[in-house]
Design a protein around this motif. Structure first.
Motif, PDB file in Angstrom:
ATOM      1  N   SER A 147       0.828  -1.208   0.000  1.00 39.89           N
ATOM      2  CA  SER A 147       0.000   0.000   0.000  1.00 39.89           C
ATOM      3  C   SER A 147       0.863   1.260   0.000  1.00 39.89           C
ATOM      4  O   SER A 147       0.490   2.266  -0.609  1.00 39.89           O
ATOM      5  N   ALA A 148       2.019   1.224   0.644  1.00 42.80           N
ATOM      6  CA  ALA A 148       2.936   2.372   0.618  1.00 42.80           C
ATOM      7  C   ALA A 148       3.469   2.611  -0.790  1.00 42.80           C
ATOM      8  O   ALA A 148       3.596   3.763  -1.226  1.00 42.80           O
ATOM      9  N   ILE A 149       3.764   1.540  -1.496  1.00 45.53           N
ATOM     10  CA  ILE A 149       4.245   1.676  -2.879  1.00 45.53           C
ATOM     11  C   ILE A 149       3.169   2.302  -3.757  1.00 45.53           C
ATOM     12  O   ILE A 149       3.450   3.212  -4.545  1.00 45.53           O
ATOM     13  N   PHE A 150       1.932   1.839  -3.613  1.00 43.76           N
ATOM     14  CA  PHE A 150       0.840   2.430  -4.395  1.00 43.76           C
ATOM     15  C   PHE A 150       0.616   3.894  -4.023  1.00 43.76           C
ATOM     16  O   PHE A 150       0.331   4.724  -4.884  1.00 43.76           O
ATOM     17  N   PHE A 151       0.764   4.233  -2.737  1.00 44.15           N
ATOM     18  CA  PHE A 151       0.619   5.628  -2.324  1.00 44.15           C
ATOM     19  C   PHE A 151       1.706   6.492  -2.951  1.00 44.15           C
ATOM     20  O   PHE A 151       1.431   7.609  -3.402  1.00 44.15           O
TER      21      PHE A 151
END
Length: 61
Positions: free
Chosen positions: A17-21
């Protein structure tokens, strides 16, 4: 489900989710937070530390 496996899955989901953010944020440079950057960096670092600790706890036997 094993407790350690749950921590591992949660840590991996947090990293993904951090990568997508990051991808979303790089494509929208006009957005910003209503506080100083130092507060934002502290939040980011706490999130990374928490995600890494979950992953390490998931590998612990």
């Amino acid at each position: 489900m094993n407790k350690n496996k749950s921590f591992l899955i949660l840590g991996i989901v947090m990293i993904i989710s951090a990568i997508f953010f990051i991808i979303y944020a790089l494509n929208n440079p006009q957005a910003s937070f209503p506080w100083h950057n130092s507060i934002t960096y502290i939040i980011y670092m706490a999130y990374i530390v928490l995600a890494v600790s979950f992953i390490l706890k998931g590998f612990k036997k």
